[in-house]
Design a protein around this motif. Structure first.
Motif, short mmCIF file in Angstrom:
data_model
loop_
_atom_site.label_atom_id
_atom_site.label_comp_id
_atom_site.label_asym_id
_atom_site.label_seq_id
_atom_site.Cartn_x
_atom_site.Cartn_y
_atom_site.Cartn_z
N VAL A 25 4.25 0.45 2.45
CA VAL A 25 5.48 1.16 2.23
C VAL A 25 5.70 1.94 3.43
O VAL A 25 4.93 3.11 3.82
CB VAL A 25 5.47 1.98 0.83
CG1 VAL A 25 6.61 2.78 0.78
CG2 VAL A 25 5.13 1.16 -0.26
N LYS A 26 6.79 1.60 4.28
CA LYS A 26 6.92 2.24 5.31
C LYS A 26 7.94 3.41 5.03
O LYS A 26 7.68 4.56 5.84
CB LYS A 26 7.84 1.48 6.11
CG LYS A 26 8.00 1.91 7.77
CD LYS A 26 8.36 0.99 8.67
CE LYS A 26 8.66 1.36 9.88
NZ LYS A 26 9.32 0.38 10.89
N LYS A 27 9.01 3.31 4.06
CA LYS A 27 9.85 4.44 3.83
C LYS A 27 10.57 4.22 2.29
O LYS A 27 10.78 3.20 2.10
CB LYS A 27 10.76 4.63 4.72
CG LYS A 27 11.82 5.76 4.68
CD LYS A 27 13.25 5.54 5.41
CE LYS A 27 12.71 5.49 7.00
NZ LYS A 27 14.05 5.60 7.90
N ILE A 28 10.64 5.19 1.80
CA ILE A 28 11.39 5.38 0.45
C ILE A 28 12.73 5.54 0.82
O ILE A 28 13.26 6.46 1.16
CB ILE A 28 10.91 6.32 -0.52
CG1 ILE A 28 9.42 6.03 -0.88
CG2 ILE A 28 11.62 6.31 -1.69
CD1 ILE A 28 8.78 6.84 -1.78
N LEU A 29 13.58 4.42 0.61
CA LEU A 29 14.87 4.60 0.80
C LEU A 29 15.96 5.29 -0.19
O LEU A 29 16.84 5.95 0.27
CB LEU A 29 15.63 3.19 1.07
CG LEU A 29 14.81 2.40 2.20
CD1 LEU A 29 15.47 0.85 2.19
CD2 LEU A 29 14.95 2.93 3.60
N GLU A 30 15.55 5.12 -1.39
CA GLU A 30 16.31 5.64 -2.45
C GLU A 30 15.50 5.78 -3.75
O GLU A 30 14.78 4.95 -4.16
CB GLU A 30 17.42 4.61 -2.85
CG GLU A 30 18.43 5.11 -3.61
CD GLU A 30 19.59 3.86 -4.03
OE1 GLU A 30 20.11 3.84 -5.30
OE2 GLU A 30 20.13 3.33 -3.31
N ARG A 31 15.60 7.00 -4.42
CA ARG A 31 14.88 7.32 -5.60
C ARG A 31 15.38 6.80 -6.83
O ARG A 31 16.51 6.56 -6.81
CB ARG A 31 14.74 8.84 -5.75
CG ARG A 31 13.64 9.48 -4.54
CD ARG A 31 12.36 9.17 -4.90
NE ARG A 31 11.52 9.70 -4.22
CZ ARG A 31 10.15 9.70 -4.13
NH1 ARG A 31 9.69 8.81 -4.93
NH2 ARG A 31 9.38 10.21 -3.29
N ALA A 32 14.60 6.33 -7.57
CA ALA A 32 15.17 5.78 -9.01
C ALA A 32 15.78 7.01 -9.69
O ALA A 32 15.25 8.23 -9.56
CB ALA A 32 14.35 5.14 -9.88
N PRO A 33 17.01 6.86 -10.50
CA PRO A 33 17.56 8.13 -11.25
C PRO A 33 16.60 8.16 -12.28
O PRO A 33 16.02 7.53 -13.01
CB PRO A 33 18.93 7.39 -11.62
CG PRO A 33 18.58 5.98 -11.72
CD PRO A 33 17.67 5.61 -10.62
N LYS A 34 16.41 9.64 -12.43
CA LYS A 34 15.51 10.26 -13.62
C LYS A 34 16.45 10.11 -14.93
O LYS A 34 17.36 10.65 -14.88
CB LYS A 34 15.25 11.64 -13.36
CG LYS A 34 14.56 11.95 -12.11
CD LYS A 34 13.11 11.26 -12.44
CE LYS A 34 12.25 11.56 -11.19
NZ LYS A 34 11.00 10.58 -11.00
N LEU A 35 15.86 9.60 -15.96
CA LEU A 35 16.49 9.23 -17.20
C LEU A 35 16.02 10.48 -18.26
O LEU A 35 15.02 10.72 -18.13
CB LEU A 35 16.37 7.97 -17.80
CG LEU A 35 16.57 6.75 -17.01
CD1 LEU A 35 15.97 5.59 -17.62
CD2 LEU A 35 18.07 6.72 -16.94
N GLU A 36 17.27 10.96 -18.73
CA GLU A 36 16.75 12.08 -19.92
C GLU A 36 16.27 11.50 -21.07
O GLU A 36 16.48 10.48 -21.36
CB GLU A 36 18.28 12.80 -20.02
CG GLU A 36 19.06 13.48 -18.80
CD GLU A 36 17.97 14.73 -18.41
OE1 GLU A 36 17.46 15.38 -19.34
OE2 GLU A 36 18.01 14.86 -17.44
N HIS B 179 0.94 -1.34 0.04
CA HIS B 179 0.00 0.15 -0.09
C HIS B 179 0.77 1.39 -0.11
O HIS B 179 1.70 1.41 0.76
CB HIS B 179 -0.95 0.00 1.35
CG HIS B 179 -1.83 0.94 1.34
ND1 HIS B 179 -3.08 1.16 0.18
CD2 HIS B 179 -1.95 2.22 2.05
CE1 HIS B 179 -3.64 2.32 0.78
NE2 HIS B 179 -3.17 2.93 1.62
N ASP B 180 0.72 2.13 -0.72
CA ASP B 180 1.21 3.37 -1.22
C ASP B 180 0.29 4.37 -1.03
O ASP B 180 -0.37 4.98 -2.23
CB ASP B 180 1.98 3.33 -2.54
CG ASP B 180 2.94 4.61 -2.61
OD1 ASP B 180 3.20 5.65 -1.74
OD2 ASP B 180 3.20 5.07 -3.85
N GLU B 181 0.13 4.88 0.23
CA GLU B 181 -1.05 5.91 0.38
C GLU B 181 -1.04 7.13 -0.22
O GLU B 181 -2.14 7.38 -1.10
CB GLU B 181 -1.00 6.31 1.98
CG GLU B 181 -2.32 7.32 2.33
CD GLU B 181 -3.51 6.71 2.32
OE1 GLU B 181 -4.38 7.50 1.81
OE2 GLU B 181 -3.61 5.49 2.42
#
Length: 96
Positions: free
Chosen positions: A74-85, A46-48
């Protein structure tokens, strides 16, 4: 309440509303050959606030059943995915 299971995994799908699919990888030792094997399992979590993106590393926590398949949150987002150009090929550049 402190004995809930927690896993770290990668978001592989966020197409649903307030739900993400998280792939959790773990290493298991083969009982006979003693070699370590990667085991993967997918969990619906679950991602509120719909804030997870594909490729994010997240910490998920066990919770009460929220729907037919959702028992994780989902308790915490540890690391964001790199944004691709976006890739622009030379043929597409205007003025050619």
């Amino acid at each position: 309440m402190g004995n809930r299971k927690e896993y770290i995994g990668t978001v592989v799908s966020n197409k649903m509303d307030k739900t993400v699919v998280v792939m959790v990888e773990r290493l298991v030792q083969h009982p006979l050959y003693k070699k370590y094997i990667k085991r993967r399992k997918k969990f619906m979590a679950h991602d509120e606030h719909n804030e997870c993106e594909i490729g994010d590393r997240v910490l998920i926590e066990e919770t009460r059943p929220l729907s037919r398949h959702k028992r994780w949150r989902v308790k915490k987002i540890l690391e964001r995915a790199p944004k691709l150009e976006p890739v622009v090929e030379e043929d597409q550049v205007e003025g050619s």
